[in-house]
Design a protein around this motif. Structure first.
Motif, PDB file in Angstrom:
ATOM      1  N   GLY A  25       1.751  -6.999 -17.930  1.00  0.00           N
ATOM      2  CA  GLY A  25       0.513  -6.392 -17.453  1.00  0.00           C
ATOM      3  C   GLY A  25       0.448  -4.966 -17.954  1.00  0.00           C
ATOM      4  O   GLY A  25       1.474  -4.385 -18.311  1.00  0.00           O
ATOM      5  N   PRO A  26      -0.742  -4.393 -17.972  1.00  0.00           N
ATOM      6  CA  PRO A  26      -0.884  -3.019 -18.450  1.00  0.00           C
ATOM      7  C   PRO A  26      -0.196  -2.024 -17.522  1.00  0.00           C
ATOM      8  O   PRO A  26       0.140  -2.354 -16.386  1.00  0.00           O
ATOM      9  N   SER A  27       0.008  -0.834 -18.019  1.00  0.00           N
ATOM     10  CA  SER A  27       0.597   0.233 -17.230  1.00  0.00           C
ATOM     11  C   SER A  27      -0.220   0.434 -15.957  1.00  0.00           C
ATOM     12  O   SER A  27      -1.448   0.447 -15.997  1.00  0.00           O
ATOM     13  N   GLY A  28       0.463   0.563 -14.838  1.00  0.00           N
ATOM     14  CA  GLY A  28      -0.219   0.796 -13.567  1.00  0.00           C
ATOM     15  C   GLY A  28      -0.703  -0.461 -12.868  1.00  0.00           C
ATOM     16  O   GLY A  28      -1.330  -0.394 -11.811  1.00  0.00           O
ATOM     17  N   SER A  29      -0.374  -1.630 -13.428  1.00  0.00           N
ATOM     18  CA  SER A  29      -0.886  -2.879 -12.845  1.00  0.00           C
ATOM     19  C   SER A  29      -0.084  -3.340 -11.632  1.00  0.00           C
ATOM     20  O   SER A  29      -0.496  -4.257 -10.929  1.00  0.00           O
ATOM     21  N   GLY A  30       1.089  -2.727 -11.408  1.00  0.00           N
ATOM     22  CA  GLY A  30       1.884  -3.085 -10.234  1.00  0.00           C
ATOM     23  C   GLY A  30       3.191  -3.800 -10.560  1.00  0.00           C
ATOM     24  O   GLY A  30       3.871  -4.291  -9.662  1.00  0.00           O
ATOM     25  N   LYS A  31       3.582  -3.817 -11.826  1.00  0.00           N
ATOM     26  CA  LYS A  31       4.788  -4.545 -12.238  1.00  0.00           C
ATOM     27  C   LYS A  31       6.052  -3.980 -11.574  1.00  0.00           C
ATOM     28  O   LYS A  31       6.861  -4.731 -11.037  1.00  0.00           O
ATOM     29  N   SER A  32       6.218  -2.665 -11.653  1.00  0.00           N
ATOM     30  CA  SER A  32       7.435  -2.077 -11.072  1.00  0.00           C
ATOM     31  C   SER A  32       7.433  -2.206  -9.552  1.00  0.00           C
ATOM     32  O   SER A  32       8.481  -2.422  -8.936  1.00  0.00           O
ATOM     33  N   THR A  33       6.246  -2.093  -8.967  1.00  0.00           N
ATOM     34  CA  THR A  33       6.147  -2.291  -7.514  1.00  0.00           C
ATOM     35  C   THR A  33       6.632  -3.696  -7.162  1.00  0.00           C
ATOM     36  O   THR A  33       7.425  -3.877  -6.227  1.00  0.00           O
ATOM     37  N   LEU A  34       6.197  -4.662  -7.943  1.00  0.00           N
ATOM     38  CA  LEU A  34       6.594  -6.052  -7.708  1.00  0.00           C
ATOM     39  C   LEU A  34       8.102  -6.215  -7.887  1.00  0.00           C
ATOM     40  O   LEU A  34       8.776  -6.883  -7.093  1.00  0.00           O
ATOM     41  N   THR A  36       0.848  -1.190   0.000  1.00  0.00           N
ATOM     42  CA  THR A  36       0.000   0.000   0.000  1.00  0.00           C
ATOM     43  C   THR A  36       0.881   1.236   0.000  1.00  0.00           C
ATOM     44  O   THR A  36       1.776   1.361   0.829  1.00  0.00           O
ATOM     45  N   TYR A  37       0.653   2.114  -0.969  1.00  0.00           N
ATOM     46  CA  TYR A  37       1.355   3.395  -0.978  1.00  0.00           C
ATOM     47  C   TYR A  37       0.487   4.415  -0.265  1.00  0.00           C
ATOM     48  O   TYR A  37      -0.724   4.451  -0.465  1.00  0.00           O
ATOM     49  N   ARG A  38       1.115   5.230   0.554  1.00  0.00           N
ATOM     50  CA  ARG A  38       0.379   6.300   1.231  1.00  0.00           C
ATOM     51  C   ARG A  38       0.938   7.632   0.786  1.00  0.00           C
ATOM     52  O   ARG A  38       2.126   7.879   0.896  1.00  0.00           O
ATOM     53  N   THR A  39       0.063   8.468   0.249  1.00  0.00           N
ATOM     54  CA  THR A  39       0.453   9.828  -0.136  1.00  0.00           C
ATOM     55  C   THR A  39      -0.479  10.766   0.630  1.00  0.00           C
ATOM     56  O   THR A  39      -1.651  10.884   0.305  1.00  0.00           O
ATOM     57  N   GLY A  40       0.057  11.391   1.678  1.00  0.00           N
ATOM     58  CA  GLY A  40      -0.808  12.198   2.549  1.00  0.00           C
ATOM     59  C   GLY A  40      -1.857  11.295   3.158  1.00  0.00           C
ATOM     60  O   GLY A  40      -1.537  10.278   3.773  1.00  0.00           O
ATOM     61  N   GLU A  81      -4.532   6.456   0.289  1.00  0.00           N
ATOM     62  CA  GLU A  81      -3.876   5.157   0.220  1.00  0.00           C
ATOM     63  C   GLU A  81      -4.176   4.497  -1.112  1.00  0.00           C
ATOM     64  O   GLU A  81      -5.273   4.611  -1.636  1.00  0.00           O
ATOM     65  N   PHE A  82      -3.174   3.813  -1.636  1.00  0.00           N
ATOM     66  CA  PHE A  82      -3.396   3.063  -2.875  1.00  0.00           C
ATOM     67  C   PHE A  82      -2.747   1.700  -2.747  1.00  0.00           C
ATOM     68  O   PHE A  82      -1.565   1.592  -2.446  1.00  0.00           O
ATOM     69  N   GLU A  83      -3.550   0.667  -2.957  1.00  0.00           N
ATOM     70  CA  GLU A  83      -3.030  -0.691  -2.817  1.00  0.00           C
ATOM     71  C   GLU A  83      -2.515  -1.187  -4.174  1.00  0.00           C
ATOM     72  O   GLU A  83      -3.290  -1.615  -5.025  1.00  0.00           O
ATOM     73  N   ALA A  84      -1.215  -1.127  -4.364  1.00  0.00           N
ATOM     74  CA  ALA A  84      -0.620  -1.472  -5.656  1.00  0.00           C
ATOM     75  C   ALA A  84      -0.462  -2.983  -5.826  1.00  0.00           C
ATOM     76  O   ALA A  84      -0.519  -3.490  -6.944  1.00  0.00           O
ATOM     77  N   LEU A  85      -0.230  -3.701  -4.736  1.00  0.00           N
ATOM     78  CA  LEU A  85      -0.228  -5.171  -4.765  1.00  0.00           C
ATOM     79  C   LEU A  85      -1.265  -5.632  -3.758  1.00  0.00           C
ATOM     80  O   LEU A  85      -1.276  -5.193  -2.616  1.00  0.00           O
TER      81      LEU A  85
HETATM   82  P1  ADP Z   1       3.489  -0.607 -13.569  1.00  0.00           P
HETATM   83  O1  ADP Z   1       4.951  -0.783 -13.410  1.00  0.00           O
HETATM   84  O2  ADP Z   1       2.757  -1.889 -13.860  1.00  0.00           O
HETATM   85  O3  ADP Z   1       3.133   0.438 -14.571  1.00  0.00           O
HETATM   86  P2  ADP Z   1       3.591   0.458 -10.868  1.00  0.00           P
HETATM   87  O4  ADP Z   1       4.001  -0.661  -9.973  1.00  0.00           O
HETATM   88  O5  ADP Z   1       4.606   1.455 -11.222  1.00  0.00           O
HETATM   89  O6  ADP Z   1       2.883  -0.125 -12.170  1.00  0.00           O
HETATM   90  O7  ADP Z   1       2.379   1.229 -10.185  1.00  0.00           O
HETATM   91  C1  ADP Z   1       1.218   0.544  -9.736  1.00  0.00           C
HETATM   92  C2  ADP Z   1       0.269   1.571  -9.118  1.00  0.00           C
HETATM   93  O8  ADP Z   1       0.835   2.094  -7.918  1.00  0.00           O
HETATM   94  C3  ADP Z   1      -0.010   2.768 -10.029  1.00  0.00           C
HETATM   95  O9  ADP Z   1      -1.365   3.129  -9.886  1.00  0.00           O
HETATM   96  C4  ADP Z   1       0.889   3.834  -9.471  1.00  0.00           C
HETATM   97  O10 ADP Z   1       0.337   5.109  -9.674  1.00  0.00           O
HETATM   98  C5  ADP Z   1       0.949   3.505  -8.004  1.00  0.00           C
HETATM   99  N1  ADP Z   1       2.242   3.884  -7.420  1.00  0.00           N
HETATM  100  C6  ADP Z   1       3.462   3.423  -7.799  1.00  0.00           C
HETATM  101  N2  ADP Z   1       4.435   3.955  -7.050  1.00  0.00           N
HETATM  102  C7  ADP Z   1       3.820   4.776  -6.150  1.00  0.00           C
HETATM  103  C8  ADP Z   1       4.282   5.623  -5.094  1.00  0.00           C
HETATM  104  N3  ADP Z   1       5.589   5.692  -4.775  1.00  0.00           N
HETATM  105  N4  ADP Z   1       3.364   6.315  -4.403  1.00  0.00           N
HETATM  106  C9  ADP Z   1       2.036   6.222  -4.692  1.00  0.00           C
HETATM  107  N5  ADP Z   1       1.532   5.452  -5.670  1.00  0.00           N
HETATM  108  C10 ADP Z   1       2.406   4.739  -6.394  1.00  0.00           C
END
Ligand code: ADP
Ligand code: MG
Length: 247
Positions: A59-68, A31-35, A38-42
């Motif tokens: 996976g499509p853009s924003g699916s959580g690949k880089s987070t993973l 979960t990413y927290r910005t202020g 909250e956004f649950e990326a995985l």
């Molecule tokens: P992908 O690599 O598949 O495009 P990401 O893992 O980069 O996806 O991002 C997954 C989701 O998490 C996106 O909606 C992105 O906006 C959000 N996200 C990624 N990094 C952060 C961060 N540091 N803070 C808040 N939200 C984030």
């Protein structure tokens, strides 16, 4: 950087004796927290990757690949769930241990290359060995050999700005492999490359796989993913499918 260097000197090689880089994620949530937002990326990922596998994560853009990838690469930690790398519970490790794991076990290749612009190709490739305090002579020789291996033996003195995108990415691959890590992580490594450079970089990854390296390749291009032996599809922070590629 100096702090990190000192830290290596003081902690020795506590993590150097481990075996295969089996990746094991169980119920992984991030979960990413910005202020106050909250956004649950995985949202609950179970994934196991054995030593020597070549896996593409799609996976499509924003699916959580880089987070993973950041989690697998010990660049970030989970909010919930478990991650074990070669049996080590990553949650129990501090920043120093994580930095050491990244340096010893993992080679990274990113879409934007992330080379240091003021340093020659040679110096860029030497960096992971500097952090390990490899003596200068050995360091130079190994960096030169790694650059030779990616076909840049005649470009060692050039800075990134004097190289094409494809050449810069090959420098990044040399930097990733100079330390002989078991695990290679590549996040959209061909995302900024023309088709010839894409073929070059994918060819290098194929070679490294044949030599027994574990490779996790993130991409949103099927043609790129098809170099792997297994494709894991991610969507909205969940694994959608996990398929072995027949050949
Ligand atoms: P992908 O690599 O598949 O495009 P990401 O893992 O980069 O996806 O991002 C997954 C989701 O998490 C996106 O909606 C992105 O906006 C959000 N996200 C990624 N990094 C952060 C961060 N540091 N803070 C808040 N939200 C984030
Ligand atoms: Mg991404």
């Amino acid at each position: 950087m100096a702090d990190l260097f000192d830290a290596f000197a003081s902690t020795g090689t506590v993590l150097a004796e481990h075996g295969s880089p089996v990746i094991e994620l169980v119920g992984a949530r991030k979960t990413y927290r910005t202020g106050s937002i909250e956004f649950e990326a995985l949202r609950g990922i179970d994934l196991r990757i054995e030593q020597g596998e070549y896996v593409a994560i799609m996976g499509p853009s924003g699916s959580g690949k880089s987070t993973l990838m950041n989690i697998i690469g010990c660049l970030d930690t989970l909010t919930e769930g478990d991650y074990r790398l070669a049996g080590d519970d990553i949650a129990e490790l501090d920043e120093i241990d994580l930095a050491q794991i990244r340096n010893l076990r993992i080679g990274f290749v990113f879409q934007q290359f992330h080379l240091l612009p003021a340093l020659s190709a040679w110096r860029n490739v030497e960096l992971p060995l500097m952090y390990r305090q490899v003596p200068v002579g050995e360091r130079r020789a190994r960096a030169a050999a790694a650059l030779e291996r990616v076909g840049l033996g005649d470009r060692v003195a050039n800075r990134p700005g004097e190289l094409s995108g494809g050449q810069q990415q090959r420098v990044a691959v040399a930097r990733a492999l100079v330390g002989e890590p078991d695990l290679l992580l590549a996040d959209e490594p061909t995302g900024n490359l023309d088709s010839q450079s894409t073929a070059d970089v994918l060819g290098l990854l194929d070679e490294l796989h044949q030599q027994g390296r574990t490779i996790v390749l993130i991409t949103h291009e099927l043609e790129v993913a098809q170099h792997a032996r297994r494709i894991v599809w991610v969507r909205d922070g969940l694994i959608q499918s996990d398929e072995v590629i027949d050949r």
